[in-house]
Design a protein around this motif. Structure first.
Motif, PDB file in Angstrom:
ATOM      1  N   LYS A 109      10.819 -20.058   3.975  1.00  0.00           N
ATOM      2  CA  LYS A 109      11.892 -20.894   4.522  1.00  0.00           C
ATOM      3  C   LYS A 109      12.374 -20.397   5.878  1.00  0.00           C
ATOM      4  N   GLY A 110      12.001 -19.157   6.218  1.00  0.00           N
ATOM      5  CA  GLY A 110      12.436 -18.591   7.487  1.00  0.00           C
ATOM      6  C   GLY A 110      11.577 -17.408   7.882  1.00  0.00           C
ATOM      7  N   ALA A 111      11.954 -16.766   8.997  1.00  0.00           N
ATOM      8  CA  ALA A 111      11.203 -15.651   9.578  1.00  0.00           C
ATOM      9  C   ALA A 111       9.797 -16.126   9.961  1.00  0.00           C
ATOM     10  N   PHE A 112       8.855 -15.203  10.131  1.00  0.00           N
ATOM     11  CA  PHE A 112       7.489 -15.618  10.466  1.00  0.00           C
ATOM     12  C   PHE A 112       6.473 -14.812   9.657  1.00  0.00           C
ATOM     13  N   TYR A 113       6.748 -14.757   8.345  1.00  0.00           N
ATOM     14  CA  TYR A 113       5.869 -14.045   7.421  1.00  0.00           C
ATOM     15  C   TYR A 113       5.538 -14.927   6.218  1.00  0.00           C
ATOM     16  N   ILE A 114       4.315 -14.778   5.734  1.00  0.00           N
ATOM     17  CA  ILE A 114       3.920 -15.351   4.449  1.00  0.00           C
ATOM     18  C   ILE A 114       3.568 -14.193   3.527  1.00  0.00           C
ATOM     19  N   PHE A 115       4.159 -14.197   2.344  1.00  0.00           N
ATOM     20  CA  PHE A 115       3.940 -13.132   1.364  1.00  0.00           C
ATOM     21  C   PHE A 115       2.994 -13.689   0.306  1.00  0.00           C
ATOM     22  N   ALA A 116       1.706 -13.395   0.491  1.00  0.00           N
ATOM     23  CA  ALA A 116       0.669 -14.020  -0.329  1.00  0.00           C
ATOM     24  C   ALA A 116       0.394 -13.210  -1.595  1.00  0.00           C
ATOM     25  N   ASN A 117       0.273 -13.913  -2.698  1.00  0.00           N
ATOM     26  CA  ASN A 117      -0.002 -13.308  -3.998  1.00  0.00           C
ATOM     27  C   ASN A 117      -1.510 -13.132  -4.166  1.00  0.00           C
ATOM     28  N   ILE A 118      -1.959 -11.872  -4.352  1.00  0.00           N
ATOM     29  CA  ILE A 118      -3.396 -11.584  -4.517  1.00  0.00           C
ATOM     30  C   ILE A 118      -3.689 -10.995  -5.893  1.00  0.00           C
ATOM     31  N   LYS A 119      -2.775 -11.137  -6.826  1.00  0.00           N
ATOM     32  CA  LYS A 119      -2.912 -10.472  -8.129  1.00  0.00           C
ATOM     33  C   LYS A 119      -4.177 -10.893  -8.869  1.00  0.00           C
ATOM     34  N   LYS A 120      -4.597 -12.123  -8.713  1.00  0.00           N
ATOM     35  CA  LYS A 120      -5.789 -12.603  -9.426  1.00  0.00           C
ATOM     36  C   LYS A 120      -7.067 -11.943  -8.920  1.00  0.00           C
ATOM     37  N   LEU A 121      -7.000 -11.332  -7.745  1.00  0.00           N
ATOM     38  CA  LEU A 121      -8.194 -10.671  -7.201  1.00  0.00           C
ATOM     39  C   LEU A 121      -8.438  -9.302  -7.818  1.00  0.00           C
ATOM     40  N   LYS A 122      -7.449  -8.798  -8.568  1.00  0.00           N
ATOM     41  CA  LYS A 122      -7.602  -7.514  -9.284  1.00  0.00           C
ATOM     42  C   LYS A 122      -7.926  -6.353  -8.341  1.00  0.00           C
ATOM     43  N   ILE A 123      -7.207  -6.293  -7.231  1.00  0.00           N
ATOM     44  CA  ILE A 123      -7.395  -5.209  -6.279  1.00  0.00           C
ATOM     45  C   ILE A 123      -6.021  -4.801  -5.745  1.00  0.00           C
ATOM     46  N   ALA A 124      -5.835  -3.491  -5.552  1.00  0.00           N
ATOM     47  CA  ALA A 124      -4.560  -3.003  -5.027  1.00  0.00           C
ATOM     48  C   ALA A 124      -4.351  -3.520  -3.602  1.00  0.00           C
ATOM     49  N   SER A 125      -3.102  -3.778  -3.253  1.00  0.00           N
ATOM     50  CA  SER A 125      -2.813  -4.383  -1.952  1.00  0.00           C
ATOM     51  C   SER A 125      -3.245  -3.482  -0.792  1.00  0.00           C
ATOM     52  N   MET A 126      -3.078  -2.157  -0.923  1.00  0.00           N
ATOM     53  CA  MET A 126      -3.494  -1.253   0.141  1.00  0.00           C
ATOM     54  C   MET A 126      -5.007  -1.283   0.319  1.00  0.00           C
ATOM     55  N   GLU A 127      -5.734  -1.265  -0.781  1.00  0.00           N
ATOM     56  CA  GLU A 127      -7.194  -1.318  -0.722  1.00  0.00           C
ATOM     57  C   GLU A 127      -7.656  -2.647  -0.126  1.00  0.00           C
ATOM     58  N   PHE A 128      -7.002  -3.718  -0.522  1.00  0.00           N
ATOM     59  CA  PHE A 128      -7.343  -5.033   0.019  1.00  0.00           C
ATOM     60  C   PHE A 128      -7.150  -5.057   1.537  1.00  0.00           C
ATOM     61  N   ALA A 129      -5.993  -4.571   1.986  1.00  0.00           N
ATOM     62  CA  ALA A 129      -5.686  -4.596   3.418  1.00  0.00           C
ATOM     63  C   ALA A 129      -6.650  -3.727   4.223  1.00  0.00           C
ATOM     64  N   MET A 130      -6.985  -2.547   3.688  1.00  0.00           N
ATOM     65  CA  MET A 130      -7.883  -1.651   4.415  1.00  0.00           C
ATOM     66  C   MET A 130      -9.304  -2.205   4.470  1.00  0.00           C
ATOM     67  N   GLN A 131      -9.764  -2.807   3.373  1.00  0.00           N
ATOM     68  CA  GLN A 131     -11.095  -3.406   3.371  1.00  0.00           C
ATOM     69  C   GLN A 131     -11.172  -4.607   4.316  1.00  0.00           C
ATOM     70  N   LEU A 132     -10.107  -5.406   4.320  1.00  0.00           N
ATOM     71  CA  LEU A 132     -10.071  -6.582   5.194  1.00  0.00           C
ATOM     72  C   LEU A 132     -10.114  -6.158   6.661  1.00  0.00           C
ATOM     73  N   LEU A 133      -9.423  -5.083   6.978  1.00  0.00           N
ATOM     74  CA  LEU A 133      -9.429  -4.572   8.344  1.00  0.00           C
ATOM     75  C   LEU A 133     -10.801  -4.017   8.715  1.00  0.00           C
ATOM     76  N   ASP A 134     -11.391  -3.271   7.805  1.00  0.00           N
ATOM     77  CA  ASP A 134     -12.671  -2.614   8.070  1.00  0.00           C
ATOM     78  C   ASP A 134     -13.830  -3.604   8.136  1.00  0.00           C
ATOM     79  N   LYS A 135     -13.842  -4.567   7.215  1.00  0.00           N
ATOM     80  CA  LYS A 135     -15.000  -5.461   7.110  1.00  0.00           C
ATOM     81  C   LYS A 135     -14.843  -6.784   7.858  1.00  0.00           C
ATOM     82  N   ALA A 136     -13.592  -7.202   8.083  1.00  0.00           N
ATOM     83  CA  ALA A 136     -13.382  -8.495   8.741  1.00  0.00           C
ATOM     84  C   ALA A 136     -12.556  -8.395  10.015  1.00  0.00           C
ATOM     85  N   GLN A 137     -12.064  -7.187  10.321  1.00  0.00           N
ATOM     86  CA  GLN A 137     -11.236  -6.962  11.517  1.00  0.00           C
ATOM     87  C   GLN A 137     -10.005  -7.872  11.550  1.00  0.00           C
ATOM     88  N   VAL A 138      -9.387  -8.021  10.384  1.00  0.00           N
ATOM     89  CA  VAL A 138      -8.137  -8.768  10.261  1.00  0.00           C
ATOM     90  C   VAL A 138      -7.068  -7.819   9.740  1.00  0.00           C
TER      91      VAL A 138
END
Length: 309
Positions: free
Chosen positions: A238-267
């Motif tokens: 409803k405000g700010a400029f962030y989306i807080f996305a739910n990744i629970k169904k992927l069965k991966i810790a958020s830190m691991e997800f973020a680091m892999q996404l950065l390493d493999k997709a440069q995002v």
């Protein structure tokens, strides 16, 4: 621009951003061992601010099922004889959600009954998508609790003046009086050049409205894409400029997800665990960037999830 009523001579302090404002406030109101209530998930610096002054952060969990609004029962249960303050952030970093008017009314009652401070971080208050400034305890209808209310705001977000480092505090006169020597000795003053620029910024209504419209387009694009990708989902902020996305169904810790996404997709995204234990299972996506970059980032995110997880 907000219609908040206060005496600028006795209730107002200009600071070099909202972080120094927190320094002024907490150095004035906290004693060692005092407790400060903070939402989980919430802005991670709040915890560091409180601990620096030997205070104890007390966390109340907020949940997606309630659009990350505060649960009054949890708030009441968190209050003890050592509670000195509650920190509110609406719209919120990281969730992008806004505290409801009903919840604010109940918080106002709690303030008066327990005589505790509310520190209202309103840095995103004007950055909303329904054409209205986010409801706040600083509104006139909550005037009965203003004697225990401290408002922080600044020019970094709505006026896009992040590097200029300019914020302000609105607080009761007796608190401003106590904070003044802290501010004078540690900061002297906010940058004069930034203050001059801010006066000009206040007249940039067309530009800020254009910026809001652009943010809304980006928000809508990202939200649609996320909810089309198998395994992740999100509420509409409803405000700010962030989306807080739910990744629970992927069965991966958020830190691991973020680091892999950065390493493999440069995002680059922020893992939810950075915002508290209850942020685990989420990632924060920020969208103050060009829509072309966002399109590329979302394509890479979708490919990463489909091919790597």
């Amino acid at each position: 621009t907000r219609g908040v009523r206060f005496d600028p001579n006795t209730q107002f302090m200009v600071t070099g951003g909202t972080s120094p404002a927190f320094f002024n406030i907490l150095s004035t109101i906290l004693n060692p061992g005092d407790e400060v209530i903070i939402t989980d998930p919430g802005y991670p610096c709040y915890v560091n601010f409180v601990k620096f002054f030997q205070g104890n952060p007390v966390f109340i969990q907020i949940f997606e099922r309630n659009e990350f609004d505060l649960e009054i029962k949890s708030l009441k249960n968190a209050i003890t004889s050592k509670t000195k303050a509650i920190i509110l952030n609406s719209p919120s970093n990281p969730t992008g959600q806004i505290i409801s008017s009903d919840t604010l009314e109940e918080i106002g009652d709690i303030i008066q009954k327990n005589d505790i401070w509310v520190i209202s971080d309103e840095i995103y208050a004007e950055l909303t998508y329904d054409g209205k400034i986010a409801a706040s305890l600083s509104d006139s209808e909550y005037e009965s609790c203003h004697h225990r209310l401290i408002v922080l705001d600044g020019f970094s977000k709505f006026w896009a003046m992040t590097g200029w480092r300019l914020g302000y505090i609105i607080a009761p006169p007796e608190l401003i009086t106590k904070m003044t020597p802290v501010h004078q000795n540690f900061a002297i003053c906010a940058p004069s050049i930034s203050q001059a620029a801010a006066i000009h910024a206040l007249n940039c209504e067309l530009e800020t409205q254009e910026m809001l419209n652009t943010y809304k387009k980006r928000r809508d694009f990202i939200g649609k894409r996320i909810n089309e990708i198998k395994g992740i989902s999100c509420l509409e902020p409803k405000g700010a400029f962030y989306i807080f996305a739910n990744i629970k169904k992927l069965k991966i810790a958020s830190m691991e997800f973020a680091m892999q996404l950065l390493d493999k997709a440069q995002v680059a995204i922020c893992p939810g665990i950075s915002f508290g234990q209850n942020g685990e299972g989420y990632v924060r996506i920020s969208y103050p960037t060009d829509i072309k970059n966002i399109e590329v980032g979302m394509d890479r995110l979708e490919t990463f999830i489909n091919e790597e997880l």
